[in-house]
Design a protein around this motif. Sequence first.
Motif, PDB file in Angstrom:
ATOM      1  N   UNK A 164       0.829  -1.209   0.000  1.00 20.84           N
ATOM      2  CA  UNK A 164       0.000   0.000   0.000  1.00 20.84           C
ATOM      3  C   UNK A 164       0.863   1.259   0.000  1.00 20.84           C
ATOM      4  N   UNK A 165       1.930   1.244   0.785  1.00 26.19           N
ATOM      5  CA  UNK A 165       2.725   2.444   0.986  1.00 26.19           C
ATOM      6  C   UNK A 165       3.548   2.874  -0.215  1.00 26.19           C
ATOM      7  N   UNK A 166       4.069   1.909  -0.993  1.00 25.22           N
ATOM      8  CA  UNK A 166       4.914   2.281  -2.131  1.00 25.22           C
ATOM      9  C   UNK A 166       4.126   3.040  -3.194  1.00 25.22           C
ATOM     10  N   UNK A 167       3.018   2.484  -3.712  1.00 22.15           N
ATOM     11  CA  UNK A 167       2.278   3.261  -4.719  1.00 22.15           C
ATOM     12  C   UNK A 167       1.707   4.565  -4.174  1.00 22.15           C
ATOM     13  N   UNK A 168       1.234   4.543  -2.921  1.00 17.96           N
ATOM     14  CA  UNK A 168       0.693   5.770  -2.345  1.00 17.96           C
ATOM     15  C   UNK A 168       1.790   6.818  -2.192  1.00 17.96           C
ATOM     16  N   UNK A 169       2.965   6.402  -1.738  1.00 14.90           N
ATOM     17  CA  UNK A 169       4.067   7.335  -1.580  1.00 14.90           C
ATOM     18  C   UNK A 169       4.524   7.915  -2.906  1.00 14.90           C
ATOM     19  N   UNK A 170       4.536   7.081  -3.954  1.00 16.27           N
ATOM     20  CA  UNK A 170       4.914   7.567  -5.285  1.00 16.27           C
ATOM     21  C   UNK A 170       3.912   8.600  -5.781  1.00 16.27           C
ATOM     22  N   UNK A 171       2.643   8.324  -5.587  1.00 20.39           N
ATOM     23  CA  UNK A 171       1.611   9.273  -6.009  1.00 20.39           C
ATOM     24  C   UNK A 171       1.706  10.575  -5.213  1.00 20.39           C
ATOM     25  N   UNK A 172       1.952  10.467  -3.919  1.00 21.50           N
ATOM     26  CA  UNK A 172       2.072  11.667  -3.088  1.00 21.50           C
ATOM     27  C   UNK A 172       3.297  12.495  -3.466  1.00 21.50           C
TER      28      UNK A 172
END
Length: 266
Positions: free
Chosen positions: A87-95
Motif C-alpha cells: 500500500x505504501x509504495x504506490x501511495x508514496x509515489x503518487x504523493x
Amino acid sequence: MMLAKLFTPNKEIPKGFYSTAGFVTFMVFLAVWCVLTYGGIVNPLFLPTPTAVLTTGVDLLVNGDLLSDIGISFTRVLVGFVAAAIIGIPLGILMGSLKIMEGAFEPIIGFIRYMPASAFIPLLILWIGLGEPEKMSVIFLGTFFQLTLMIMDVTKNVQNDLIEVSYTLGAKKGQVFTKVILPAALPGIVDTLRITFGWAWTYLVVAEIVGASSGLGYMIMQASRFLQPDKIIVGILIIGLLGLLTDMIFKAIYRASFSWMRKDGL
C-alpha cells in the motif's frame, strides 16, 4: 597521515580499516560484558554471563521451541511489512508526484505516524480479535506511515528535468510514472524498504505482548515474568541477528540492481 585521513569528514578509508573498526567495537563491548559478569560486579539476576546466555541459546535450540518461535515471528513481521509496502509504495509515489495526492494524504499520515503503534492494540483487539491478524496489524501500523512518507520524499527527489524531457519526447502521463519516475526512484525505494524493515523488527515484541502463545516476543515476555535474563538476552540477540540478516539481503539486492550508483557501506 593515515590517522588524519581516518578522522576527516566524508573521506574514504581502506576497507580493512572499516571492517576492523566494527570488530574492535564488538570486542570492546564483549570485554566489558565479561568484566561485569565474570568479575562479579553485576548480579547474574540482572546480567548473566556470555557463557550462560550461549548455553541457554543452545538448549532452547536443541530442546526448546526456538526454531518454531523464530519461524512464527518472522512470518508475522514479513506479512505485516509486505502489506505496508504494497500500500505504501504506490501511495508514496503518487504523493511525491502529484500535489493533489500530497495535499490529501500527507497531513493525516504525518499526524498518525506520531502515534505509538502500541496504543492501537486495545482497538485492534476489539476490531479483529487476538489472532494473527492483530499481531500483523501492529507491525503494519508501526511501519506503514513512516514508509509512505519516506517513499514520498524519495519520489520528490526525482529530477524534474527527466519528466520534462519525457513529455518533450511524447510520453503520456502513465508512461511518465512507469518509465521515468519509478525507475529513477527505485534505488531510494529499495533503501527505504531496508530501513523500514528494520523498524518492523522493533515492533515485534509489542505485537506479541497480548494474546500470543508463541514467538520471540512472547518468549521474552515469559522470561521476564520468571526472572530469566539469559533467556531474555537470547531472544533480543536473535531478533537483532534476524534484523541484520534482512538488512544484508536488502544491501545485496541494492548492490546487484544499482551498482551504477552504489552508496558507501551498501
